[in-house]
Design an enzyme around this catalytic site. Structure first.
Site, PDB file in Angstrom:
ATOM      1  N   GLU A 224       0.831  -1.037   0.051  1.00  0.00           N
ATOM      2  CA  GLU A 224      -0.111  -0.032   0.052  1.00  0.00           C
ATOM      3  C   GLU A 224       0.896   1.409  -0.016  1.00  0.00           C
ATOM      4  OE1 GLU A 224      -2.625  -0.676   3.629  1.00  0.00           O
ATOM      5  OE2 GLU A 224      -2.549  -2.556   3.023  1.00  0.00           O
ATOM      6  N   GLU A 335     -10.019   5.715   2.362  1.00  0.00           N
ATOM      7  CA  GLU A 335     -10.569   5.110   3.526  1.00  0.00           C
ATOM      8  C   GLU A 335     -10.596   5.754   4.942  1.00  0.00           C
ATOM      9  OE1 GLU A 335      -9.421   1.076   6.240  1.00  0.00           O
ATOM     10  OE2 GLU A 335      -8.275   1.659   4.404  1.00  0.00           O
TER      11      GLU A 335
END
Length: 420
Positions: A224, A335
């Site tokens: 990520e 997110e």
């Protein structure tokens, strides 16, 4: 780096209701109760426990803060240590001990790189200081950083959570696009940078690329990279460039940035975890960063590029199980964590804090989305799907044109009249 300066009408795309994730993949898990995540700093210890804890903190700081050949004081209070590249935390790993960083491989075909003209666009470089060649800039970890975490051993790591295929009650909310069902060897996009409001120290707001493989149980592998606002990790509300990896669904492996032995940095211009500057402004100039992750076909390592040609470093292939071969899912978007600490939905913002329908200059975006195929070519996606866990709180709209290719707007304010 690009500063976009035109507007467009986003195209609505049908929403696909799927599943949801932890820090990353759209397949997630319940958030630990807030009571299990309070600052150790606020706890009352017996004297012997205080001494033991202090020893653990001191030991961790000694291990992670490597000797510096130069130190730079950033305007935001960070201290950046210029550490010899072969002494960075990655080389504490048994598989890397005694080695030196690798040279970058060939970029994927179809990628234009302008490293000579690229900049890091981080606040610490505003001082005019830089790290010498042969060193890497590392944000110094402080005692305060560690004491904000739930424990010394969990500092720099995601919460231990059971990843499941149901986002109900997970506490993590997403507005993302993703594609799965094929073999993926990387991903690329540009995303604009904002400073979203985060309501409390136990929440975060991030925008990133996920490279995912595994079954979404304990064998989940992710890589990520993106930007995040995380008061718990950094002690402020500035957007910061970050990386993360795990090979067991965030249980015992992996960490943020360089806070464990894993990611190998090769660049002396980027400090992972440092604040990004400038940022986008509402109805003003938009500032975006390019990110590309790709798998070296020769050695199998996963490489990271920031901006217009700055190769930051790589995740060695031995860190992973499923990602040793390829990814089976790629995801882009935002997110947040919603702790409902006041009994209602959080006001933590995603992206710019505005809904996708407000468009250019107001909403956050990703543009020029591409993936990397088996032959190291950058290619368009074939079947991207959209997911907004709670579209009245944070939403997403996808489009396509000749300049931005595949793009999407995303984000929202969190709590509002339609998101109680």
């Amino acid at each position: 780096m690009n500063r976009a300066s035109f507007s467009m009408i986003p195209i609505f795309v049908a929403f696909f209701v799927v599943v949801s994730s932890s820090l990353g993949p759209v397949l997630s898990s319940p958030l630990l109760p807030d009571s299990g995540h309070r600052k150790l700093l606020n706890h009352t210890f017996k004297p012997e426990e205080d001494v033991l804890k202090q020893r653990r903190v001191d030991s961790y700081l000694k291990k992670m803060n490597k000797p510096a050949v130069k130190t730079i004081q950033s305007p935001d209070g960070d201290v950046i240590d210029c550490v010899q590249s072969h002494l960075q935390p990655a080389f504490d790993h048994p598989e890397l001990r005694g080695q030196k960083p690798l040279d970058p491989p060939a970029r994927p075909k179809g990628h234009n790189s302008t490293e000579a003209a690229s900049e890091s666009f981080q606040l610490w470089t505003d001082t005019g200081e830089s790290c010498p060649k042969g060193t890497v800039p590392i944000r110094r970890t402080t005692e305060k950083d560690i004491l904000r975490a739930s424990s010394v051993t969990r500092y720099g790591r995601r919460r231990r959570i059971h990843v499941r295929r149901d986002s109900t009650g997970s506490g993590h909310e997403h507005a993302v696009v993703f594609e799965k069902g094929d073999q993926y060897y990387g991903a690329k996009a540009s995303l604009n940078v904002w400073a979203p409001h985060v309501t409390n120290a136990y929440e975060f707001s991030l925008s990133q690329i996920w490279i995912i493989s595994g079954s979404f149980r304990n064998d989940l592998n992710t890589i990520e990279a993106g930007w995040q606002v995380s008061p718990e990790l950094y002690g402020d509300n500035r957007p910061r460039f970050f990386t993360y990896w795990t090979s067991d669904a965030y249980h015992t492996t992996g960490c943020y940035n360089l806070l464990c032995s894993g990611f190998v940095q090769i660049n002396n211009k980027i400090a992972i975890g440092a604040a990004i500057s400038p940022r986008s402004s509402f109805n003003g100039r938009q500032f975006d960063i390019g990110l590309m992750i790709w798998k070296d076909p020769k050695h199998g390592h996963w490489w990271l590029e920031f901006g217009s040609g700055l190769v930051v470093g790589y995740w060695p292939t031995f860190l992973f199980s499923h990602l040793r071969s390829h990814a089976n899912m790629v995801q882009f978007g935002g997110e947040i964590v919603n702790t409902r600490s006041s009994g209602f939905h959080t006001s933590t913002q995603m992206g710019s804090g505005r809904f996708a329908g407000e468009g250019f200059g107001k909403a956050a975006y990703f543009r020029n989305l591409q993936t990397v195929d088996w032959d190291n070519n950058l290619v368009p996606f074939k079947n991207l799907r959209l997911l907004a866990d709670h579209s009245t709180c944070y939403d997403i709209r996808q489009g396509r044109n000749n300049v931005w290719g595949t793009y999407f707007y995303y984000g929202g304010p969190g709590r509002n009249i339609r998101c109680p």
